[in-house]
Design a protein around this motif. Structure first.
Motif, PDB file in Angstrom:
ATOM      1  N   LYS A 464       0.837  -1.260   0.092  1.00  0.00           N
ATOM      2  CA  LYS A 464       0.124  -0.081   0.079  1.00  0.00           C
ATOM      3  C   LYS A 464       0.932   1.256   0.000  1.00  0.00           C
ATOM      4  N   LYS A 465       1.998   1.287   0.655  1.00  0.00           N
ATOM      5  CA  LYS A 465       2.788   2.405   0.639  1.00  0.00           C
ATOM      6  C   LYS A 465       3.866   2.736  -0.504  1.00  0.00           C
ATOM      7  N   LEU A 466       3.919   1.502  -1.268  1.00  0.00           N
ATOM      8  CA  LEU A 466       4.913   1.709  -2.342  1.00  0.00           C
ATOM      9  C   LEU A 466       4.430   2.863  -3.415  1.00  0.00           C
ATOM     10  N   THR A 467       5.321   3.813  -3.664  1.00  0.00           N
ATOM     11  CA  THR A 467       4.843   4.853  -4.566  1.00  0.00           C
ATOM     12  C   THR A 467       5.715   4.766  -5.883  1.00  0.00           C
ATOM     13  N   GLN A 468       6.754   4.081  -6.012  1.00  0.00           N
ATOM     14  CA  GLN A 468       7.701   4.209  -7.153  1.00  0.00           C
ATOM     15  C   GLN A 468       8.618   2.995  -7.145  1.00  0.00           C
ATOM     16  N   ILE A 469       8.768   2.529  -8.653  1.00  0.00           N
ATOM     17  CA  ILE A 469       9.623   1.454  -8.915  1.00  0.00           C
ATOM     18  C   ILE A 469      10.348   1.869 -10.408  1.00  0.00           C
ATOM     19  N   ARG A 470      11.695   2.327 -10.026  1.00  0.00           N
ATOM     20  CA  ARG A 470      12.690   2.852 -10.937  1.00  0.00           C
ATOM     21  C   ARG A 470      13.310   1.846 -12.062  1.00  0.00           C
ATOM     22  N   GLY A 471      13.442   2.246 -13.239  1.00  0.00           N
ATOM     23  CA  GLY A 471      14.154   1.288 -14.003  1.00  0.00           C
ATOM     24  C   GLY A 471      13.357   0.342 -14.833  1.00  0.00           C
ATOM     25  N   LEU A 472      12.094   0.238 -14.770  1.00  0.00           N
ATOM     26  CA  LEU A 472      11.092  -0.511 -15.432  1.00  0.00           C
ATOM     27  C   LEU A 472      11.336  -0.484 -17.002  1.00  0.00           C
ATOM     28  N   GLU A 473      11.375   0.668 -17.437  1.00  0.00           N
ATOM     29  CA  GLU A 473      11.470   0.942 -18.958  1.00  0.00           C
ATOM     30  C   GLU A 473      12.675   0.547 -19.786  1.00  0.00           C
ATOM     31  N   LYS A 474      13.847  -0.047 -18.727  1.00  0.00           N
ATOM     32  CA  LYS A 474      14.847  -0.384 -19.338  1.00  0.00           C
ATOM     33  C   LYS A 474      15.036  -2.008 -19.367  1.00  0.00           C
ATOM     34  N   LEU A 475      13.806  -2.535 -18.924  1.00  0.00           N
ATOM     35  CA  LEU A 475      13.789  -4.107 -18.693  1.00  0.00           C
ATOM     36  C   LEU A 475      12.858  -4.701 -19.827  1.00  0.00           C
ATOM     37  N   ASP A 476      13.011  -5.781 -20.229  1.00  0.00           N
ATOM     38  CA  ASP A 476      12.139  -6.728 -21.363  1.00  0.00           C
ATOM     39  C   ASP A 476      11.097  -7.440 -20.392  1.00  0.00           C
ATOM     40  N   LEU A 477      10.378  -6.698 -19.715  1.00  0.00           N
ATOM     41  CA  LEU A 477       9.352  -7.625 -18.947  1.00  0.00           C
ATOM     42  C   LEU A 477       8.273  -7.993 -19.756  1.00  0.00           C
ATOM     43  N   ILE A 478       7.847  -9.152 -19.375  1.00  0.00           N
ATOM     44  CA  ILE A 478       6.674  -9.777 -20.028  1.00  0.00           C
ATOM     45  C   ILE A 478       5.579  -9.622 -19.285  1.00  0.00           C
ATOM     46  N   TYR A 479       5.667  -9.581 -17.955  1.00  0.00           N
ATOM     47  CA  TYR A 479       4.362  -9.546 -17.120  1.00  0.00           C
ATOM     48  C   TYR A 479       4.789  -8.733 -15.832  1.00  0.00           C
ATOM     49  N   LEU A 480       3.788  -7.928 -15.392  1.00  0.00           N
ATOM     50  CA  LEU A 480       3.888  -7.029 -14.476  1.00  0.00           C
ATOM     51  C   LEU A 480       2.397  -6.810 -13.690  1.00  0.00           C
ATOM     52  N   ASP A 481       2.495  -7.147 -12.502  1.00  0.00           N
ATOM     53  CA  ASP A 481       1.156  -7.251 -11.605  1.00  0.00           C
ATOM     54  C   ASP A 481       1.425  -6.432 -10.598  1.00  0.00           C
ATOM     55  N   ILE A 482       0.901  -5.302 -10.524  1.00  0.00           N
ATOM     56  CA  ILE A 482       0.744  -4.281  -9.336  1.00  0.00           C
ATOM     57  C   ILE A 482      -0.624  -3.851  -8.851  1.00  0.00           C
ATOM     58  N   SER A 483      -1.445  -4.913  -8.807  1.00  0.00           N
ATOM     59  CA  SER A 483      -2.749  -5.152  -8.239  1.00  0.00           C
ATOM     60  C   SER A 483      -2.585  -4.431  -6.490  1.00  0.00           C
ATOM     61  N   GLY A 484      -3.479  -3.789  -6.208  1.00  0.00           N
ATOM     62  CA  GLY A 484      -3.358  -3.585  -4.886  1.00  0.00           C
ATOM     63  C   GLY A 484      -2.469  -2.540  -4.421  1.00  0.00           C
ATOM     64  N   CYS A 485      -1.657  -1.769  -5.292  1.00  0.00           N
ATOM     65  CA  CYS A 485      -0.463  -0.728  -5.010  1.00  0.00           C
ATOM     66  C   CYS A 485      -1.150   0.328  -5.397  1.00  0.00           C
ATOM     67  N   ASP A 486      -2.202   1.179  -4.548  1.00  0.00           N
ATOM     68  CA  ASP A 486      -2.878   2.083  -4.976  1.00  0.00           C
ATOM     69  C   ASP A 486      -2.157   3.510  -5.434  1.00  0.00           C
ATOM     70  N   SER A 487      -0.967   3.672  -4.582  1.00  0.00           N
ATOM     71  CA  SER A 487      -0.055   4.817  -4.665  1.00  0.00           C
ATOM     72  C   SER A 487       0.808   4.520  -5.835  1.00  0.00           C
ATOM     73  N   LEU A 488       1.098   3.633  -6.384  1.00  0.00           N
ATOM     74  CA  LEU A 488       2.304   3.295  -7.154  1.00  0.00           C
ATOM     75  C   LEU A 488       2.001   3.974  -8.707  1.00  0.00           C
ATOM     76  N   GLU A 489       2.851   4.525  -9.251  1.00  0.00           N
ATOM     77  CA  GLU A 489       2.783   5.038 -10.703  1.00  0.00           C
ATOM     78  C   GLU A 489       3.940   4.250 -11.587  1.00  0.00           C
ATOM     79  N   ILE A 490       3.676   3.931 -12.464  1.00  0.00           N
ATOM     80  CA  ILE A 490       4.685   3.303 -13.407  1.00  0.00           C
ATOM     81  C   ILE A 490       4.393   3.991 -14.919  1.00  0.00           C
ATOM     82  N   PRO A 491       5.676   3.878 -15.448  1.00  0.00           N
ATOM     83  CA  PRO A 491       5.742   4.545 -16.980  1.00  0.00           C
ATOM     84  C   PRO A 491       4.985   3.737 -18.049  1.00  0.00           C
ATOM     85  N   GLN A 492       4.778   4.019 -19.134  1.00  0.00           N
ATOM     86  CA  GLN A 492       4.291   3.214 -20.311  1.00  0.00           C
ATOM     87  C   GLN A 492       5.305   2.288 -20.459  1.00  0.00           C
TER      88      GLN A 492
END
Length: 523
Positions: A464-492
């Motif tokens: 619930k308190k997590l607000t930021q995850i940096r560096g995601l745009e530089k990864l080749d992620l297949i799957y990202l689940d941020i359910s229930g992290c209401d304060s979290l913002e992520i890039p496109q």
């Protein structure tokens, strides 16, 4: 011939065509729920296997079955409406297996004594079976006899003549008051027995494996024969095992739901390899490990009175599992178990620190979960070869090992560790392909993950308190689940499947697909 799951009856017009198949060897009528009587079977002179299980309405087996002299296997299991067998069954001179499990039969026909080639007779779950005929003693080839949940009050004395019998299982026959003399060749015996003593000749039977279940009045076990290798005792609530020297040849000891056992002294069991104690709520202490040089496995489940395991010299120990032992405070001596391969400590809520270990060269599985008072697991940094780390339900956990030291770590999972605020070294872990951080309420930020070049799956749920995850745009992620992290913002993140409100069932299905080795919690 496969005719299972059909709606055919004994009046079905197709029977006449099937009877032309003179060389038919297999006839499977499983789950023919409208079949109340078998057809005339005399035409099937080559038939070897007849399966009629789960024919719910089957009430009668046609007497013509006696003409199928070639029959080797007959399965009538789960035919609940079948109350009797025709006497002609005794004419099946080649029959080797007769399966009557969960039928409604009241008695076994006396003609069964003619089945001299019968090797297995199973009548498990026959809740109406009140009599076994004395002719059963004529089954000279019988190797396996299983009867369970039957209202039998006794067994015929002729059972002692079953010279080939090796496996005898008499389970949940609660009206059984005594046992006759048993065959001398038994190697396996499982019995529910409602007498305070076992038969006088019991110690003369050279069984390799003895099981006692639901023997409510049994207070002690007589001396076992020298060949006995396994002893399994379940729900014998008056049984006490004060001295185990009479079991000196045992290799495996299993006790379950035995509320009278408070202490186990294993000092005389020099050959013991496996020890299992489950649901023994009053078991306080296990003594005498000093002499168990061959002990390879210890499993302690739901023994809520035990508070210490002291393991002084267990050079051969390969596996230790402690589950739901709520008062277990510590495990001593594991530093001497140099060949330990698996350590599982789950739902042991009084454990505050991990036991000392020296076996990181051999350890393959380390599962520590739901230990609510566990404060730190930094010592895991010595286990540098692990590939998967899974920590869940350790609500008091505050410190983690530095993940950058684990050069082979591929999967990291941490769930509901409420006191953890940071994950040291995760940003420098170059081998991680999967990260799951779920329900960690104190987690406010994650470091820059751009250096995790192999990361493909990232699950960050209900933080619930997590607000930021940096560096995601530089990864080749297949799957990202941020359910229930209401304060979290992520890039496109083009090319990444992103879930913000993933339904539980959908998530679990996907989760099972992407991580199949989760049962190895630390590897």
């Amino acid at each position: 011939m496969q005719l299972s799951n059909n709606e055919i009856t004994e009046l079905w017009g197709g029977w006449s065509s099937i009877m032309l198949a003179k060389r038919l060897k297999v006839l499977d009528l499983t789950c023919c729920k409208y079949l109340s009587r078998t057809p005339n079977l005399s035409a099937f002179t080559k038939l070897e296997i007849l399966i009629l299980k789960h024919c719910d309405k089957l009430e009668q087996v046609d007497p013509s079955i006696g003409e199928v002299k070639s029959l080797i296997f007959l399965d009538l299991s789960d035919c609940g409406s079948l109350k009797e067998l025709p006497g002609e069954v005794g004419e099946l001179v080649k029959l080797k297996e007769l399966i009557l499990d969960s039928t409604g039969i009241i008695e076994i026909p006396t003609s069964i004594g003619s089945l001299r080639k019968l090797e297995k007779l199973s009548a498990r779950g026959c809740r109406s079976l009140i009599e076994v005929p004395s002719e059963i003693g004529d089954l000279s080839s019988l190797k396996i006899l299983e009867i369970s949940s039957a209202p039998l009050s006794d067994l015929p004395g002729s059972i002692s003549r079953l010279s080939s019998l090796q496996h005898l299982k008499l389970q949940d026959c609660h009206k059984l008051q005594w046992l006759p003399e048993l065959p001398s060749g038994l190697t396996y015996l499982m019995v529910s027995h409602h007498c305070p003593r076992l038969p006088q000749d019991f110690c003369l039977i050279p069984q390799e494996e003895l099981g006692l279940e639901g023997c409510d009045l049994l207070e002690y076990i007589p001396e076992l024969p020298s060949l006995s290798l396994k002893l399994c005792v379940v729900s014998c609530h008056k049984l006490i095992l004060p001295m185990l020297n009479i079991f000196e040849h045992l290799e495996e000891l299993s006790i379950e739901s035995c509320s009278s056992i408070e202490r186990l002294d294993l000092s005389q069991l020099n050959r013991l390899k496996r020890l299992r104690a489950k649901y023994c709520y009053n078991l306080v202490e296990i003594q005498g490990h000093d002499h168990l040089e061959f002990l390879e496995e210890i499993v302690i489940y739901h023994c809520r009175s035990i508070n210490r395991l002291i393991l002084p010299e267990l050079q051969c120990l390969k596996q230790l599992k402690a589950n739901s032992c709520n008062n277990l405070i510590e495990i001593q001596g594991l530093e001497r178990a140099k060949f330990l391969e698996a350590l599982h400590i789950s739902d042991c809520r009084s454990i505050v620190k991990l036991p000392e270990l020296s076996c990181f060269a051999t350890l393959k599985e380390l599962n520590i979960n739901d230990c609510g008072n566990l404060l730190g697991v930094e010592t895991l940094e010595r286990f540098l070869s692990c590939r998967s780390m899974y920590i869940t339900g350790c609500k008091s956990l505050e410190k983690l090992p530095n993940l950058s030291k684990f050069k082979n770590l591929e999967k990291f999972t941490m769930r509901y560790s409420l006191g953890v605020t940071e994950i040291p070294g995760i940003e420098e872990s170059r081998s991680l392909t999967y990260i799951d951080i779920t329900g960690c309420d104190s987690m406010e930020t994650l470091p820059d993950l751009s250096g995790c070049h192999k990361l493909l799956y990232l699950v960050v749920r209900d933080c619930k308190k997590l607000t930021q995850i940096r560096g995601l745009e530089k990864l080749d992620l297949i799957y990202l689940d941020i359910s229930g992290c209401d304060s979290l913002e992520i890039p496109q993140l083009p090319g990444t499947s992103v879930f913000r409100q993933c339904e539980g069932c959908q998530y679990e299905l996907f989760y099972e697909k992407i991580i199949l080795c989760e049962m190895i919690m630390l590897r």
